[in-house]
Design an enzyme around this catalytic site. Structure first.
Site, PDB file in Angstrom:
ATOM      1  N   PRO A   1      29.780 -31.253  28.347  1.00 58.60           N
ATOM      2  CA  PRO A   1      28.677 -32.058  28.233  1.00 58.60           C
ATOM      3  C   PRO A   1      29.102 -33.560  27.682  1.00 58.60           C
ATOM      4  O   PRO A   1      28.496 -34.003  26.889  1.00 58.60           O
ATOM      5  CB  PRO A   1      27.803 -31.258  26.941  1.00 58.60           C
ATOM      6  CG  PRO A   1      28.966 -30.361  26.479  1.00 58.60           C
ATOM      7  CD  PRO A   1      30.036 -30.072  27.509  1.00 58.60           C
ATOM      8  N   CYS A   2      29.790 -34.461  28.642  1.00 54.60           N
ATOM      9  CA  CYS A   2      29.888 -35.728  28.311  1.00 54.60           C
ATOM     10  C   CYS A   2      28.587 -36.494  28.302  1.00 54.60           C
ATOM     11  O   CYS A   2      28.569 -37.628  27.721  1.00 54.60           O
ATOM     12  CB  CYS A   2      31.037 -36.408  29.286  1.00 54.60           C
ATOM     13  SG  CYS A   2      30.621 -36.071  30.966  1.00 54.60           S
TER      14      CYS A   2
END
Length: 165
Positions: A132-133
């Site tokens: 989850p950047c």
């Protein structure tokens, strides 16, 4: 052997690429979105194998439906040591929350000037959505950089209830 499949989703047709092992398991190497900066494209010699990604596709469907908050996916161990440290820090960001690039830099032991290096490592994350950047934002709360486009970053954060406006 490198295998791939396309999976439809609300962000467009995602390209999944993985490495199959002798035991039949597949480790995810890349999840690319259409038009993604630095995204992967199918190469000669890769085998189209949607069956290798059934579990990943199901987890993605559950995530986009709002029923999954953390992915349980085997993936390849690509990247430099520093990139892997940054990417592990991304995986520790809870669903529905955001952190700043500076916070990630501090977590990996690179505060101050290291923020730029952290941003570069995040930008090279080959596993959009599942790593989850999109949960990393500017210190001022603004949405900054996302290889899949800020519109998609905003959509993912909205899905997770993490929009900070």
């Amino acid at each position: 052997m490198t295998v791939y499949a396309h999976v439809d989703g609300p962000l467009g047709e995602m390209l999944l690429v993985g490495e199959s092992a002798a035991d039949g398991r597949t480790a995810l190497a890349s999840l690319s979105l259409p038009g993604q900066k630095g995204g992967v494209t199918v190469r000669d010699g890769w085998r189209h194998a949607p069956e290798a990604f059934e579990d990943v596709a199901e987890q993605l469907r559950e995530y986009f439906a709002g029923g999954l908050t953390r992915f349980e996916i085997a993936y390849t161990d690509a990247g430099t040591d520093f990139q892997r440290r940054v990417w592990r820090a991304l995986e520790d960001i809870p669903y529905g929350t955001t952190v700043s690039y500076g916070e990630i830099a501090a977590r990996v032991g690179s505060p101050g000037a290291g923020v730029r290096a952290v941003g570069t490592a995040i930008g090279r994350n080959p596993l959009l959505v599942v790593r989850p950047c999109h949960r990393v934002i500017g210190a001022d709360g603004a949405l900054r950089g996302y290889a899949g486009g800020l519109e998609r970053k905003e959509r993912l954060l909205g899905l997770e209830g993490a929009l900070v406006r």
